[in-house]
Design a protein around this motif. Structure first.
Motif, PDB file in Angstrom:
ATOM      1  N   GLU A 171     -40.031  16.423 -12.723  1.00 56.91           N
ATOM      2  CA  GLU A 171     -40.006  14.959 -12.642  1.00 56.91           C
ATOM      3  C   GLU A 171     -41.088  14.384 -11.735  1.00 56.91           C
ATOM      4  O   GLU A 171     -41.650  13.328 -12.042  1.00 56.91           O
ATOM      5  N   LEU A 172     -41.379  15.053 -10.629  1.00 59.32           N
ATOM      6  CA  LEU A 172     -42.366  14.513  -9.698  1.00 59.32           C
ATOM      7  C   LEU A 172     -43.773  15.058  -9.944  1.00 59.32           C
ATOM      8  O   LEU A 172     -44.743  14.570  -9.377  1.00 59.32           O
ATOM      9  N   GLY A 173     -43.876  16.074 -10.778  1.00 62.20           N
ATOM     10  CA  GLY A 173     -45.179  16.557 -11.207  1.00 62.20           C
ATOM     11  C   GLY A 173     -45.942  17.421 -10.221  1.00 62.20           C
ATOM     12  O   GLY A 173     -47.152  17.593 -10.357  1.00 62.20           O
ATOM     13  N   LEU A 174     -45.263  17.990  -9.238  1.00 64.82           N
ATOM     14  CA  LEU A 174     -45.940  18.886  -8.311  1.00 64.82           C
ATOM     15  C   LEU A 174     -46.216  20.220  -8.990  1.00 64.82           C
ATOM     16  O   LEU A 174     -45.501  20.614  -9.910  1.00 64.82           O
ATOM     17  N   ASP A 175     -47.245  20.916  -8.512  1.00 59.92           N
ATOM     18  CA  ASP A 175     -47.489  22.279  -8.983  1.00 59.92           C
ATOM     19  C   ASP A 175     -47.329  23.227  -7.792  1.00 59.92           C
ATOM     20  O   ASP A 175     -47.007  22.791  -6.688  1.00 59.92           O
ATOM     21  N   SER A 176     -47.566  24.497  -8.004  1.00 64.37           N
ATOM     22  CA  SER A 176     -47.314  25.482  -6.944  1.00 64.37           C
ATOM     23  C   SER A 176     -48.213  25.257  -5.724  1.00 64.37           C
ATOM     24  O   SER A 176     -47.766  25.441  -4.586  1.00 64.37           O
ATOM     25  N   LEU A 177     -49.442  24.843  -5.912  1.00 62.52           N
ATOM     26  CA  LEU A 177     -50.323  24.550  -4.770  1.00 62.52           C
ATOM     27  C   LEU A 177     -49.836  23.325  -4.008  1.00 62.52           C
ATOM     28  O   LEU A 177     -49.900  23.281  -2.780  1.00 62.52           O
TER      29      LEU A 177
ATOM     30  N   ASP B 140     -48.818  22.870   0.011  1.00 63.03           N
ATOM     31  CA  ASP B 140     -49.274  21.740   0.826  1.00 63.03           C
ATOM     32  C   ASP B 140     -48.096  20.950   1.382  1.00 63.03           C
ATOM     33  O   ASP B 140     -48.114  20.525   2.539  1.00 63.03           O
ATOM     34  N   LEU B 141     -47.073  20.765   0.569  1.00 59.55           N
ATOM     35  CA  LEU B 141     -45.889  20.030   1.002  1.00 59.55           C
ATOM     36  C   LEU B 141     -45.205  20.717   2.177  1.00 59.55           C
ATOM     37  O   LEU B 141     -44.819  20.061   3.149  1.00 59.55           O
ATOM     38  N   ILE B 142     -45.086  22.032   2.124  1.00 59.68           N
ATOM     39  CA  ILE B 142     -44.458  22.773   3.222  1.00 59.68           C
ATOM     40  C   ILE B 142     -45.238  22.566   4.516  1.00 59.68           C
ATOM     41  O   ILE B 142     -44.663  22.316   5.578  1.00 59.68           O
ATOM     42  N   VAL B 143     -46.569  22.631   4.444  1.00 57.60           N
ATOM     43  CA  VAL B 143     -47.401  22.417   5.631  1.00 57.60           C
ATOM     44  C   VAL B 143     -47.195  21.002   6.179  1.00 57.60           C
ATOM     45  O   VAL B 143     -47.060  20.798   7.389  1.00 57.60           O
ATOM     46  N   MET B 144     -47.142  20.025   5.302  1.00 60.74           N
ATOM     47  CA  MET B 144     -46.937  18.636   5.721  1.00 60.74           C
ATOM     48  C   MET B 144     -45.561  18.446   6.353  1.00 60.74           C
ATOM     49  O   MET B 144     -45.417  17.709   7.328  1.00 60.74           O
ATOM     50  N   LEU B 145     -44.554  19.109   5.796  1.00 60.61           N
ATOM     51  CA  LEU B 145     -43.208  19.030   6.373  1.00 60.61           C
ATOM     52  C   LEU B 145     -43.179  19.659   7.758  1.00 60.61           C
ATOM     53  O   LEU B 145     -42.546  19.123   8.676  1.00 60.61           O
ATOM     54  N   GLU B 146     -43.868  20.784   7.922  1.00 67.52           N
ATOM     55  CA  GLU B 146     -43.950  21.423   9.239  1.00 67.52           C
ATOM     56  C   GLU B 146     -44.546  20.449  10.257  1.00 67.52           C
ATOM     57  O   GLU B 146     -44.018  20.292  11.362  1.00 67.52           O
ATOM     58  N   ASN B 147     -45.630  19.791   9.877  1.00 65.42           N
ATOM     59  CA  ASN B 147     -46.281  18.843  10.782  1.00 65.42           C
ATOM     60  C   ASN B 147     -45.421  17.618  11.062  1.00 65.42           C
ATOM     61  O   ASN B 147     -45.321  17.170  12.201  1.00 65.42           O
ATOM     62  N   GLU B 148     -44.798  17.093  10.030  1.00 61.98           N
ATOM     63  CA  GLU B 148     -43.996  15.868  10.176  1.00 61.98           C
ATOM     64  C   GLU B 148     -42.738  16.088  11.001  1.00 61.98           C
ATOM     65  O   GLU B 148     -42.361  15.255  11.820  1.00 61.98           O
ATOM     66  N   PHE B 149     -42.074  17.218  10.777  1.00 58.04           N
ATOM     67  CA  PHE B 149     -40.783  17.447  11.413  1.00 58.04           C
ATOM     68  C   PHE B 149     -40.858  18.389  12.609  1.00 58.04           C
ATOM     69  O   PHE B 149     -39.848  18.651  13.259  1.00 58.04           O
ATOM     70  N   GLY B 150     -42.033  18.929  12.900  1.00 56.43           N
ATOM     71  CA  GLY B 150     -42.231  19.717  14.111  1.00 56.43           C
ATOM     72  C   GLY B 150     -41.554  21.076  14.118  1.00 56.43           C
ATOM     73  O   GLY B 150     -41.079  21.524  15.156  1.00 56.43           O
ATOM     74  N   PHE B 151     -41.510  21.731  12.972  1.00 57.53           N
ATOM     75  CA  PHE B 151     -40.974  23.095  12.938  1.00 57.53           C
ATOM     76  C   PHE B 151     -41.991  23.993  12.249  1.00 57.53           C
ATOM     77  O   PHE B 151     -42.932  23.530  11.620  1.00 57.53           O
ATOM     78  N   LYS B 152     -41.802  25.272  12.407  1.00 57.77           N
ATOM     79  CA  LYS B 152     -42.666  26.257  11.762  1.00 57.77           C
ATOM     80  C   LYS B 152     -41.833  27.051  10.770  1.00 57.77           C
ATOM     81  O   LYS B 152     -40.752  27.521  11.098  1.00 57.77           O
ATOM     82  N   VAL B 153     -42.320  27.167   9.556  1.00 53.22           N
ATOM     83  CA  VAL B 153     -41.631  27.944   8.537  1.00 53.22           C
ATOM     84  C   VAL B 153     -41.921  29.413   8.783  1.00 53.22           C
ATOM     85  O   VAL B 153     -43.073  29.813   8.931  1.00 53.22           O
ATOM     86  N   ASP B 154     -40.869  30.203   8.867  1.00 51.45           N
ATOM     87  CA  ASP B 154     -40.991  31.653   8.983  1.00 51.45           C
ATOM     88  C   ASP B 154     -41.089  32.196   7.563  1.00 51.45           C
ATOM     89  O   ASP B 154     -40.114  32.199   6.819  1.00 51.45           O
ATOM     90  N   ARG B 155     -42.264  32.615   7.189  1.00 51.85           N
ATOM     91  CA  ARG B 155     -42.510  33.025   5.800  1.00 51.85           C
ATOM     92  C   ARG B 155     -41.536  34.106   5.334  1.00 51.85           C
ATOM     93  O   ARG B 155     -41.061  34.071   4.203  1.00 51.85           O
ATOM     94  N   LYS B 156     -41.219  35.061   6.186  1.00 51.10           N
ATOM     95  CA  LYS B 156     -40.302  36.132   5.782  1.00 51.10           C
ATOM     96  C   LYS B 156     -38.868  35.627   5.683  1.00 51.10           C
ATOM     97  O   LYS B 156     -38.167  35.897   4.719  1.00 51.10           O
ATOM     98  N   GLN B 157     -38.424  34.904   6.694  1.00 53.07           N
ATOM     99  CA  GLN B 157     -37.035  34.445   6.747  1.00 53.07           C
ATOM    100  C   GLN B 157     -36.765  33.317   5.752  1.00 53.07           C
ATOM    101  O   GLN B 157     -35.707  33.260   5.145  1.00 53.07           O
ATOM    102  N   ASP B 158     -37.713  32.413   5.582  1.00 51.55           N
ATOM    103  CA  ASP B 158     -37.488  31.208   4.786  1.00 51.55           C
ATOM    104  C   ASP B 158     -38.004  31.301   3.349  1.00 51.55           C
ATOM    105  O   ASP B 158     -37.780  30.384   2.562  1.00 51.55           O
ATOM    106  N   GLU B 159     -38.690  32.368   3.008  1.00 51.33           N
ATOM    107  CA  GLU B 159     -39.341  32.452   1.701  1.00 51.33           C
ATOM    108  C   GLU B 159     -38.377  32.253   0.530  1.00 51.33           C
ATOM    109  O   GLU B 159     -38.663  31.497  -0.396  1.00 51.33           O
ATOM    110  N   SER B 160     -37.236  32.903   0.568  1.00 51.09           N
ATOM    111  CA  SER B 160     -36.302  32.776  -0.558  1.00 51.09           C
ATOM    112  C   SER B 160     -35.748  31.353  -0.674  1.00 51.09           C
ATOM    113  O   SER B 160     -35.553  30.855  -1.779  1.00 51.09           O
TER     114      SER B 160
END
Length: 84
Positions: free
Chosen positions: A34-40, A44-64
């Motif tokens: 519906e929103l038309g995002l692709d995998s890239l 980018d969205l994850i990086v923006m969320l990290e910056n906006e909300f001040g957390f770091k995504v743990d790629r191993k823990q949060d990947e699933s």
């Protein structure tokens, strides 16, 4: 931070950075169909969320969890979980 505040920030990112019409952004809106995002865009969205909300995504823990995100509500839930 409550759901409404989180949703406002997510909406602002989607409108400003991905040029998505604001009226299309609901908690049920699917990110890719519906929103038309692709995998890239998803990365980018994850990086923006990290910056906006001040957390770091743990790629191993949060990947699933990240791979399972299909709609805007999933993002809201993820942010609440990271903030807890």
């Amino acid at each position: 931070m409550n759901d409404e505040m989180i949703m406002e920030k997510i909406s602002r990112i989607l409108v400003d950075e991905f040029e998505i019409e604001e009226d299309k952004i609901t908690t049920e809106a699917t990110l890719y169909d519906e929103l038309g995002l692709d995998s890239l865009d998803g990365v980018d969205l994850i990086v923006m969320l990290e910056n906006e909300f001040g957390f770091k995504v743990d790629r191993k823990q949060d990947e699933s969890v990240i791979r399972a995100m299909r709609n805007v509500q999933h993002i809201v839930d993820f942010i609440k979980q990271k903030a807890a």
